[in-house]
Design a protein around this motif. Structure first.
Motif, mmCIF file in Angstrom:
data_model
loop_
_atom_site.group_PDB
_atom_site.id
_atom_site.type_symbol
_atom_site.label_atom_id
_atom_site.label_comp_id
_atom_site.label_asym_id
_atom_site.label_seq_id
_atom_site.Cartn_x
_atom_site.Cartn_y
_atom_site.Cartn_z
ATOM 1 N N UNK A 135 -4.841 5.208 1.287
ATOM 2 C CA UNK A 135 -5.506 3.917 1.447
ATOM 3 C C UNK A 135 -5.039 2.968 0.351
ATOM 4 N N UNK A 136 -4.930 3.472 -0.868
ATOM 5 C CA UNK A 136 -4.504 2.618 -1.983
ATOM 6 C C UNK A 136 -3.114 2.039 -1.764
ATOM 7 N N UNK A 137 -2.208 2.833 -1.214
ATOM 8 C CA UNK A 137 -0.851 2.330 -0.943
ATOM 9 C C UNK A 137 -0.893 1.208 0.089
ATOM 10 N N UNK A 138 -1.678 1.376 1.140
ATOM 11 C CA UNK A 138 -1.800 0.330 2.165
ATOM 12 C C UNK A 138 -2.396 -0.932 1.537
ATOM 13 N N UNK A 139 -3.376 -0.769 0.673
ATOM 14 C CA UNK A 139 -3.946 -1.936 -0.016
ATOM 15 C C UNK A 139 -2.886 -2.640 -0.866
ATOM 16 N N UNK A 140 -2.011 -1.859 -1.507
ATOM 17 C CA UNK A 140 -0.926 -2.471 -2.301
ATOM 18 C C UNK A 140 0.012 -3.260 -1.398
ATOM 19 N N UNK A 141 0.333 -2.736 -0.215
ATOM 20 C CA UNK A 141 1.187 -3.470 0.721
ATOM 21 C C UNK A 141 0.522 -4.771 1.138
ATOM 22 N N UNK A 142 -0.754 -4.708 1.479
ATOM 23 C CA UNK A 142 -1.465 -5.926 1.867
ATOM 24 C C UNK A 142 -1.375 -6.971 0.760
ATOM 25 N N UNK A 143 -1.637 -6.548 -0.469
ATOM 26 C CA UNK A 143 -1.591 -7.469 -1.610
ATOM 27 C C UNK A 143 -0.164 -8.001 -1.833
ATOM 28 N N UNK A 144 0.810 -7.102 -1.809
ATOM 29 C CA UNK A 144 2.201 -7.500 -2.075
ATOM 30 C C UNK A 144 2.706 -8.524 -1.057
ATOM 31 N N UNK A 145 2.252 -8.410 0.189
ATOM 32 C CA UNK A 145 2.725 -9.310 1.231
ATOM 33 C C UNK A 145 1.736 -10.435 1.534
ATOM 34 N N UNK A 146 0.654 -10.521 0.766
ATOM 35 C CA UNK A 146 -0.322 -11.590 0.960
ATOM 36 C C UNK A 146 -1.030 -11.525 2.294
ATOM 37 N N UNK A 202 5.827 -2.937 9.353
ATOM 38 C CA UNK A 202 5.058 -3.997 10.006
ATOM 39 C C UNK A 202 4.510 -5.019 9.003
ATOM 40 N N UNK A 203 4.186 -4.578 7.801
ATOM 41 C CA UNK A 203 3.616 -5.485 6.800
ATOM 42 C C UNK A 203 4.640 -6.543 6.382
ATOM 43 N N UNK A 204 5.831 -6.107 6.043
ATOM 44 C CA UNK A 204 6.876 -7.046 5.623
ATOM 45 C C UNK A 204 7.255 -7.986 6.759
ATOM 46 N N UNK A 205 7.399 -7.456 7.956
ATOM 47 C CA UNK A 205 7.791 -8.285 9.101
ATOM 48 C C UNK A 205 6.721 -9.334 9.411
ATOM 49 N N UNK A 206 5.463 -8.946 9.325
ATOM 50 C CA UNK A 206 4.365 -9.882 9.595
ATOM 51 C C UNK A 206 4.351 -11.013 8.571
ATOM 52 N N UNK A 207 4.485 -10.659 7.307
ATOM 53 C CA UNK A 207 4.504 -11.678 6.256
ATOM 54 C C UNK A 207 5.722 -12.576 6.386
ATOM 55 N N UNK A 208 6.879 -11.997 6.671
ATOM 56 C CA UNK A 208 8.109 -12.775 6.809
ATOM 57 C C UNK A 208 8.005 -13.779 7.952
ATOM 58 N N UNK A 209 7.228 -13.433 8.977
ATOM 59 C CA UNK A 209 7.053 -14.336 10.116
ATOM 60 C C UNK A 209 6.015 -15.423 9.846
ATOM 61 N N UNK A 210 5.379 -15.385 8.668
ATOM 62 C CA UNK A 210 4.457 -16.437 8.286
ATOM 63 C C UNK A 210 2.993 -16.189 8.591
ATOM 64 N N UNK A 211 2.651 -14.986 8.996
ATOM 65 C CA UNK A 211 1.254 -14.678 9.297
ATOM 66 C C UNK A 211 0.492 -14.328 8.022
ATOM 67 N N UNK A 212 -0.801 -14.590 8.037
ATOM 68 C CA UNK A 212 -1.684 -14.247 6.918
ATOM 69 C C UNK A 212 -2.409 -12.933 7.150
ATOM 70 N N UNK A 213 -2.454 -12.521 8.401
ATOM 71 C CA UNK A 213 -3.194 -11.316 8.743
ATOM 72 C C UNK A 213 -2.425 -10.447 9.710
ATOM 73 N N UNK A 214 -2.851 -9.202 9.751
ATOM 74 C CA UNK A 214 -2.248 -8.222 10.643
ATOM 75 C C UNK A 214 -3.367 -7.327 11.160
ATOM 76 N N UNK A 215 -3.213 -6.876 12.383
ATOM 77 C CA UNK A 215 -4.161 -5.913 12.925
ATOM 78 C C UNK A 215 -3.759 -4.509 12.492
ATOM 79 N N UNK A 216 -4.727 -3.655 12.317
ATOM 80 C CA UNK A 216 -4.463 -2.266 11.940
ATOM 81 C C UNK A 216 -4.561 -1.389 13.167
ATOM 82 N N UNK A 217 -3.446 -0.799 13.542
ATOM 83 C CA UNK A 217 -3.440 0.228 14.595
ATOM 84 C C UNK A 217 -3.891 1.516 13.934
ATOM 85 N N UNK A 218 -5.117 1.897 14.200
ATOM 86 C CA UNK A 218 -5.710 3.024 13.492
ATOM 87 C C UNK A 218 -4.982 4.330 13.774
#
Length: 164
Positions: free
Chosen positions: A58-69, A29-45
């Motif tokens: 948590x650290x891995x998810x933070x890395x994904x957020x950073x990597x995909x902006x 979901x992170x890559x797809x959201x960034x590829x579509x041009x979004x800056x944010x994503x909702x977290x399905x807990x």
């Protein structure tokens, strides 16, 4: 916002709801959201909890957020707090009456949920009122206030999602 909280006040200008990507694997979901041009994503807990149960972090998810902006724009969701003393279900829409709904268990899950919101610097939490119950509006307001009192130290704000 709590002045000691680390939760950001400025979220992304354009975000994709986690429901839109329900068919995707959590990680995709992170890559797809960034590829579509979004800056944010909702977290399905609920998806995040499954990811953690499979040795995610948590650290891995933070890395994904950073990597995909990306930033988390919202965390979904708290439900059924209305007419239940302000103690919600986390990522579940219907009560079953089981042992996992004991007050102490609900409170522990809620605090874990809110701690993750704070770790991800996500200020918005979706709060869904009771879907199958009705009652006194003053009671509902008091219970919402009680839930707000619980979340306040974490620096999040509850965003009511009214369902029809």
């Amino acid at each position: 916002m709590n002045p000691t909280s680390s939760v950001a006040t400025n979220g992304p200008r354009l975000a994709l709801s986690p429901v839109t990507l329900a068919q995707c694997a959590f990680e995709q979901a992170f890559a797809m959201t960034a590829r579509a041009g979004f800056e944010g994503i909702g977290l399905r807990y609920d998806q995040f909890e499954r990811y953690l149960a499979q040795a995610g972090s948590v650290d891995e998810v933070k890395r994904w957020l950073h990597a995909f902006g990306l930033q988390f724009a919202e965390v979904a969701f708290l439900a059924e707090w209305q007419y239940h003393g302000g103690l919600p279900l986390v990522s579940r829409r219907q009560r079953s009456g089981g042992a996992d709904e004991a007050s102490v268990r609900l409170r522990d899950r809620l605090h874990a949920f809110l701690a993750h919101c704070e770790q991800f610097e996500c200020a918005n939490v979706t709060a869904v009122p009771a879907l199958r119950e009705s009652g006194d509006l003053d009671v509902a307001a008091e219970e919402f206030a009680a839930l707000c009192d619980i979340e306040r130290p974490y620096g999040v704000r509850l965003c009511l999602e009214f369902m029809w």
